[in-house]
Design a protein around this motif. Structure first.
Motif, PDB file in Angstrom:
ATOM      1  N   UNK A 157      19.195  42.105  30.799  1.00 36.76           N
ATOM      2  CA  UNK A 157      20.509  41.825  31.790  1.00 36.76           C
ATOM      3  C   UNK A 157      19.830  41.106  32.908  1.00 36.76           C
ATOM      4  N   UNK A 158      18.815  41.549  33.478  1.00 41.86           N
ATOM      5  CA  UNK A 158      18.152  40.888  34.576  1.00 41.86           C
ATOM      6  C   UNK A 158      17.951  39.771  34.489  1.00 41.86           C
ATOM      7  N   UNK A 159      17.344  39.185  33.296  1.00 37.73           N
ATOM      8  CA  UNK A 159      17.125  37.764  32.975  1.00 37.73           C
ATOM      9  C   UNK A 159      18.515  37.013  32.914  1.00 37.73           C
ATOM     10  N   UNK A 160      19.189  37.538  32.232  1.00 36.11           N
ATOM     11  CA  UNK A 160      20.598  36.761  32.084  1.00 36.11           C
ATOM     12  C   UNK A 160      20.990  36.525  33.581  1.00 36.11           C
ATOM     13  N   UNK A 161      20.996  37.386  34.285  1.00 40.68           N
ATOM     14  CA  UNK A 161      21.542  37.323  35.975  1.00 40.68           C
ATOM     15  C   UNK A 161      20.719  36.168  36.469  1.00 40.68           C
ATOM     16  N   UNK A 162      19.349  35.956  36.231  1.00 40.08           N
ATOM     17  CA  UNK A 162      18.759  34.969  36.943  1.00 40.08           C
ATOM     18  C   UNK A 162      19.001  33.576  36.304  1.00 40.08           C
ATOM     19  N   UNK A 163      19.610  33.568  35.356  1.00 45.37           N
ATOM     20  CA  UNK A 163      20.059  32.139  34.516  1.00 45.37           C
ATOM     21  C   UNK A 163      21.110  31.849  35.011  1.00 45.37           C
ATOM     22  N   UNK A 164      22.077  32.799  35.905  1.00 46.50           N
ATOM     23  CA  UNK A 164      23.391  32.482  36.427  1.00 46.50           C
ATOM     24  C   UNK A 164      23.258  31.597  37.500  1.00 46.50           C
ATOM     25  N   UNK A 165      21.927  31.617  38.120  1.00 47.05           N
ATOM     26  CA  UNK A 165      21.597  30.652  39.354  1.00 47.05           C
ATOM     27  C   UNK A 165      22.463  31.050  40.673  1.00 47.05           C
ATOM     28  N   UNK A 166      22.776  32.240  40.849  1.00 49.89           N
ATOM     29  CA  UNK A 166      23.255  32.530  42.181  1.00 49.89           C
ATOM     30  C   UNK A 166      22.295  32.328  43.177  1.00 49.89           C
ATOM     31  N   UNK A 167      22.710  31.617  44.331  1.00 54.19           N
ATOM     32  CA  UNK A 167      21.437  31.298  45.152  1.00 54.19           C
ATOM     33  C   UNK A 167      21.375  32.419  46.172  1.00 54.19           C
ATOM     34  N   UNK A 168      20.339  32.632  46.380  1.00 53.89           N
ATOM     35  CA  UNK A 168      19.657  33.784  47.619  1.00 53.89           C
ATOM     36  C   UNK A 168      20.555  35.214  47.227  1.00 53.89           C
ATOM     37  N   UNK A 169      20.483  35.496  45.876  1.00 54.74           N
ATOM     38  CA  UNK A 169      20.964  36.767  45.593  1.00 54.74           C
ATOM     39  C   UNK A 169      19.925  37.765  44.968  1.00 54.74           C
ATOM     40  N   UNK A 170      19.983  38.854  45.421  1.00 56.21           N
ATOM     41  CA  UNK A 170      19.093  39.785  45.109  1.00 56.21           C
ATOM     42  C   UNK A 170      19.874  40.901  44.060  1.00 56.21           C
ATOM     43  N   UNK A 171      19.338  41.058  42.864  1.00 60.44           N
ATOM     44  CA  UNK A 171      20.022  42.024  41.756  1.00 60.44           C
ATOM     45  C   UNK A 171      19.689  43.310  41.593  1.00 60.44           C
ATOM     46  N   UNK A 172      20.160  44.246  41.373  1.00 58.63           N
ATOM     47  CA  UNK A 172      19.744  45.670  40.979  1.00 58.63           C
ATOM     48  C   UNK A 172      20.862  46.057  39.690  1.00 58.63           C
ATOM     49  N   UNK A 173      19.894  46.297  38.544  1.00 58.73           N
ATOM     50  CA  UNK A 173      20.677  46.580  37.246  1.00 58.73           C
ATOM     51  C   UNK A 173      20.579  48.008  37.094  1.00 58.73           C
ATOM     52  N   UNK A 174      21.350  48.655  36.627  1.00 52.89           N
ATOM     53  CA  UNK A 174      21.252  50.146  36.315  1.00 52.89           C
ATOM     54  C   UNK A 174      21.642  50.406  34.816  1.00 52.89           C
ATOM     55  N   UNK A 175      20.804  50.958  34.100  1.00 53.02           N
ATOM     56  CA  UNK A 175      21.410  51.060  32.474  1.00 53.02           C
ATOM     57  C   UNK A 175      21.617  52.640  32.336  1.00 53.02           C
ATOM     58  N   UNK A 176      22.873  53.280  31.899  1.00 49.50           N
ATOM     59  CA  UNK A 176      22.391  54.615  31.619  1.00 49.50           C
ATOM     60  C   UNK A 176      23.047  54.832  30.124  1.00 49.50           C
TER      61      UNK A 176
END
Lengths: 110, 117
Positions: B52-71
């Motif tokens: 999911x983190x890699x997929x978020x990077x492909x979305x190309x949002x500029x200047x965004x940091x991501x935190x992904x939590x999976x339970x």
């Protein structure tokens, strides 16, 4: 002179804040379905309030999972896309006889 | 001295788009598991968060940091409550939460997107 102390994510400090919040809210309690909503909200809000008082230039994400002990398995994982030098996270696992609590705190610098 | 400060995102976080991506990744991954196996689920939760983190990077949002939590957990007639609170910029930052379960396994994924000034 170390001025990174005021602007970095210190895991021990956050871990202590988290443990105190959990103990204060559910430390002596047994699992109760009706109260679980209030407990998770209270834990998370208490932690966020304490983190805000630290006055650091951070955005925070606090997440809490409380689960009844019934024999089932639970896994949590997180991945982050951030700046490793300035951002950090802290996860605390806590349990008593009737429930598990997992609290994660993420701090991202601005 | 470079003092360029960015206050607004030119491409703000779109919850709907991210939610569709989560559905596309999580549903097949969970359905592929025939039963709850604790060793496999350890690896599955880590893998899901990385994918999911890699997929978020492909979305190309500029200047965004991501935190992904999976339970990820076993469906065993149990009760579980998950809560989160954030201290952030309400105009730039957002999150998406997606829960999927079949008879054996449930999975709750939360993706937070935070703007970096």
């Amino acid at each position: 002179m170390d001025d990174t102390h005021d602007t970095s994510f210190i895991v021990d400090e956050v871990s202590n804040i988290t443990k105190e919040a959990i103990e204060a809210t559910i430390g002596s309690q047994s699992y109760q379905q009706a109260k679980i909503n209030t407990w998770t909200s209270n834990i998370v809000e208490a932690i966020l309030n304490s983190l805000t008082k630290l006055n650091k230039p951070f955005k925070y994400i606090v997440s809490c999972v409380i689960m009844q002990k019934n024999g089932a398995g639970l896994h949590t994982a997180s991945s982050c896309f951030w700046d490793n030098t300035t951002d950090g996270s802290c996860t605390v696992r806590w349990e008593n006889k009737t429930m598990y609590a997992i609290v994660s705190v993420f701090g991202l610098s601005i | 001295m470079n003092n360029f400060i960015v206050n607004r995102s030119s491409h703000p976080f779109n919850s709907h788009e991210v939610k569709q991506i989560l559905e596309q990744i999580v549903c097949p991954a969970i359905n592929r598991q025939t039963d709850y196996d604790s060793l496999k689920c350890i690896q599955l939760s880590k893998d899901l968060s990385q994918i999911i983190k890699d997929a978020m990077k492909l979305l190309n949002y500029d200047r965004y940091k991501y935190v992904i939590q999976v339970v990820l957990g076993q469906c065993h007639n149990e009760n579980l409550m998950m809560t989160c609170r954030c201290l952030w910029d309400i105009q730039q930052d957002n999150y998406v939460s997606y829960v999927y379960s079949n008879e054996k396994i449930f999975c709750a994924v939360t993706v937070f997107g935070l703007f970096y000034y």
